[in-house]
Scaffold this active site. Structure first.
Site, short mmCIF file in Angstrom:
data_model
loop_
_atom_site.label_atom_id
_atom_site.label_comp_id
_atom_site.label_asym_id
_atom_site.label_seq_id
_atom_site.Cartn_x
_atom_site.Cartn_y
_atom_site.Cartn_z
N SER A 173 0.87 -1.18 0.00
CA SER A 173 0.00 0.00 0.00
C SER A 173 0.90 1.23 0.00
O SER A 173 2.00 1.20 0.57
CB SER A 173 -0.86 -0.02 1.26
OG SER A 173 -1.36 1.27 1.52
N SER A 174 0.43 2.31 -0.61
CA SER A 174 1.30 3.49 -0.71
C SER A 174 1.56 4.14 0.66
O SER A 174 2.45 4.98 0.78
CB SER A 174 0.71 4.51 -1.68
OG SER A 174 -0.60 4.85 -1.32
N CYS A 175 0.82 3.73 1.70
CA CYS A 175 1.07 4.29 3.03
C CYS A 175 2.34 3.73 3.67
O CYS A 175 2.72 4.16 4.75
CB CYS A 175 -0.12 4.09 3.95
SG CYS A 175 -0.36 2.39 4.44
N TYR A 198 -0.69 -0.21 10.25
CA TYR A 198 -0.92 -0.95 9.00
C TYR A 198 0.35 -0.91 8.15
O TYR A 198 0.77 -1.91 7.58
CB TYR A 198 -2.10 -0.30 8.27
CG TYR A 198 -2.43 -0.89 6.92
CD1 TYR A 198 -3.01 -2.15 6.83
CD2 TYR A 198 -2.19 -0.17 5.76
CE1 TYR A 198 -3.32 -2.68 5.58
CE2 TYR A 198 -2.51 -0.70 4.51
CZ TYR A 198 -3.08 -1.95 4.43
OH TYR A 198 -3.39 -2.47 3.21
N LYS A 249 2.65 -3.91 6.66
CA LYS A 249 2.87 -4.07 5.22
C LYS A 249 4.37 -4.04 4.89
O LYS A 249 4.83 -4.77 4.01
CB LYS A 249 2.13 -2.97 4.46
CG LYS A 249 0.63 -3.22 4.38
CD LYS A 249 0.37 -4.33 3.39
CE LYS A 249 -1.00 -4.91 3.46
NZ LYS A 249 -1.19 -6.07 2.58
N HIS A 291 -12.87 3.90 2.72
CA HIS A 291 -11.93 4.88 2.16
C HIS A 291 -12.74 6.02 1.56
O HIS A 291 -13.95 5.94 1.40
CB HIS A 291 -11.04 4.22 1.11
CG HIS A 291 -10.05 3.26 1.69
ND1 HIS A 291 -10.29 1.91 1.77
CD2 HIS A 291 -8.83 3.46 2.24
CE1 HIS A 291 -9.25 1.32 2.34
NE2 HIS A 291 -8.35 2.24 2.64
N TRP A 317 -14.51 15.10 5.34
CA TRP A 317 -13.53 15.08 6.44
C TRP A 317 -12.27 15.85 6.07
O TRP A 317 -11.81 15.82 4.92
CB TRP A 317 -13.12 13.67 6.78
CG TRP A 317 -14.20 12.80 7.33
CD1 TRP A 317 -15.49 13.15 7.61
CD2 TRP A 317 -14.09 11.40 7.62
NE1 TRP A 317 -16.18 12.06 8.08
CE2 TRP A 317 -15.35 10.98 8.09
CE3 TRP A 317 -13.05 10.47 7.54
CZ2 TRP A 317 -15.61 9.66 8.48
CZ3 TRP A 317 -13.30 9.15 7.93
CH2 TRP A 317 -14.56 8.76 8.39
N ASP A 324 -6.41 14.71 8.28
CA ASP A 324 -6.07 14.80 6.86
C ASP A 324 -5.20 13.62 6.43
O ASP A 324 -5.20 13.24 5.26
CB ASP A 324 -5.25 16.08 6.60
CG ASP A 324 -6.13 17.26 6.24
OD1 ASP A 324 -7.31 17.05 5.91
OD2 ASP A 324 -5.61 18.40 6.29
O1 GFB Z 1 -9.32 7.19 1.78
P1 GFB Z 1 -8.67 7.59 3.04
O2 GFB Z 1 -9.25 7.08 4.28
O3 GFB Z 1 -7.16 7.15 2.83
O4 GFB Z 1 -8.66 9.19 3.14
P2 GFB Z 1 -5.70 7.62 3.28
C1 GFB Z 1 -8.09 10.00 2.15
C2 GFB Z 1 -8.34 11.47 2.47
O5 GFB Z 1 -9.74 11.74 2.29
C3 GFB Z 1 -7.99 11.90 3.89
C4 GFB Z 1 -10.23 12.45 3.40
O6 GFB Z 1 -7.41 13.18 3.86
C5 GFB Z 1 -9.37 11.97 4.56
O7 GFB Z 1 -9.45 12.89 5.65
N1 GFB Z 1 -11.67 12.21 3.56
C6 GFB Z 1 -12.64 13.15 3.39
C7 GFB Z 1 -12.25 11.07 3.92
N2 GFB Z 1 -13.83 12.65 3.67
C8 GFB Z 1 -13.63 11.35 4.01
C9 GFB Z 1 -14.51 10.29 4.41
O8 GFB Z 1 -15.72 10.45 4.52
N3 GFB Z 1 -13.96 9.07 4.64
C10 GFB Z 1 -12.60 8.87 4.51
N4 GFB Z 1 -12.11 7.63 4.74
N5 GFB Z 1 -11.74 9.85 4.18
C11 GFB Z 1 -5.64 5.19 4.16
C12 GFB Z 1 -4.75 4.53 5.18
O9 GFB Z 1 -5.23 6.48 4.22
O10 GFB Z 1 -5.42 4.75 2.84
C13 GFB Z 1 -4.53 3.10 4.92
O11 GFB Z 1 -5.22 4.82 6.47
C14 GFB Z 1 -4.29 2.77 3.47
O12 GFB Z 1 -3.48 2.66 5.70
C15 GFB Z 1 -5.29 3.43 2.60
O13 GFB Z 1 -2.99 3.13 3.08
C16 GFB Z 1 -5.03 3.21 1.11
O14 GFB Z 1 -4.91 7.66 2.03
O15 GFB Z 1 -5.66 8.85 4.08
#
Ligand code: GFB
Length: 322
Positions: free
Chosen positions: A113-115, A142, A146, A185, A208, A275
């Site tokens: 995963s890119s994280c 996580y 990974k 996500h 968010w 964020d």
């Molecule tokens: O998709 P997401 O949870 O992945 O969030 P990450 C990406 C961005 O979208 C963050 C914003 O800046 C969130 O704050 N966002 C806005 C939201 N509204 C929402 C919402 O309603 N739900 C969610 N989920 N986000 C995850 C990692 O990080 O990505 C994992 O925690 C994994 O480990 C995965 O790598 C691919 O890129 O921030």
């Protein structure tokens, strides 16, 4: 374009995690290869248990394994359930790889995963940025699991000569995504939220965070296509990024999703939500140089995704035949 060095045709192939978003995309993609697909249901084989994993692998004897089984979730699930994300992923990776080694699996594909990359890695993020800086705190648990999986695959290649390869996708979306608001996500979360707002006539939808983070989104059918491509053509120690080479701010993504679902109300941001990493754009030079490019543009992917959502057909189907 590199030549084929591994034939999938005639092989017995196990997609670990075949019901998930990545695993089901691999199942769709592999259906057009001349191979035998085998799967294990979570109810009968718990991959966190070594004996169960060993018994199943010893019986099925796959030639090729895709390690797509994982505990995954969005930013809040990662932040709030660190123990589960660390334990489940470590156990699954360790069990599957160790048993694959012992039972003589010919090739194994590890999906990261890119994280895994440092929070402030230079952009676009090249593969050699791994372990050069601190991780994003919301998903370090996580990411550590990974990274351990990658290191295990590399160690097994180095010590035992196992043909294990490590592929790192960008943020994924597509059929079989998780729509639970607390653990999804961003694309699944916003698609659902904007859809429900359009239906209820809500005047405002809250997104968010600040809207400024940037993410690179890859359709899961593109990922499956790249995985099969690399299975056939790649066998080396180094990890390979898989992405589109383009990113978008969360604010622009929210607007694109609003447009896709036909929501015309206001969009606000909730900075009390995290964020996460400011930017995660993968450097895909290595993959492109091997002759592979992503084929599904975000705007097309979102449109198809929403069509599937409306049809209630998010399980196992895809609009893309890659
Ligand atoms: O998709 P997401 O949870 O992945 O969030 P990450 C990406 C961005 O979208 C963050 C914003 O800046 C969130 O704050 N966002 C806005 C939201 N509204 C929402 C919402 O309603 N739900 C969610 N989920 N986000 C995850 C990692 O990080 O990505 C994992 O925690 C994994 O480990 C995965 O790598 C691919 O890129 O921030």
């Amino acid at each position: 374009m590199q030549t084929t060095i591994y034939e999938i045709a005639g092989k017995r192939v196990w997609v670990a995690g075949h019901r998930g978003m990545v695993g089901s995309a691999l199942m769709r993609r592999l259906a057009s290869e001349d191979c035998e697909l085998v799967t294990a249901d979570r109810e009968s084989v718990d991959l966190r248990r070594q004996q169960e994993t060993e018994d199943w692998l010893a019986e099925m004897k796959p030639d090729l394994v895709y390690l797509a089984a994982a505990k995954v979730g969005g930013i809040l699930a990662n932040r709030d359930r660190p123990g589960e994300f660390l334990y489940d992923n470590l156990m699954i990776e360790a069990n599957v790889m160790e048993v694959a080694r012992r039972t003589g699996v010919g090739k194994l594909v590890v999906l990261g995963s890119s994280c895994i990359y440092p929070k402030f890695a230079p952009q676009p993020i090249a593969e050699d940025a791994l372990l050069t800086g601190p991780l994003e705190p919301t998903n370090e648990w996580y990411a550590v699991a990974k990274i351990a999986g990658i290191k295990m695959a590399q160690a097994y290649r180095q010590q035992y000569g196992c043909d294990f390869i490590c592929l790192q996708p960008a943020n994924l979306y597509g059929p079989n995504d998780n729509f639970d608001p607390a653990s999804s996500h961003v694309i699944a979360a916003l698609l659902r939220r904007f859809h429900e707002a359009r239906i209820s006539g809500a005047a405002e939808v809250t997104v968010w965070g600040t809207g400024t983070p940037r993410r690179e989104f890859l359709h899961v059918d593109d990922l499956a296509h790249a995985c099969v491509f690399l299975t056939k053509r790649y066998s080396a120690f180094d990890i390979v990024n898989i992405g589109t080479g383009e990113d978008i701010s969360i604010s622009d993504l929210a607007n694109a999703i609003a447009q896709t679902v036909g929501y015309n109300g206001a969009i606000s941001f909730d900075p009390s939500k995290p964020d996460g990493t400011p930017r995660k754009l993968l450097d895909v030079t290595r993959l492109n140089a091997m002759g592979w490019d992503a084929g599904i543009a975000l705007v097309d992917g979102l449109r198809a995704y929403y069509g599937d959502f409306l049809d209630g057909a998010l399980i196992g189907e895809s609009a893309f035949g890659r």
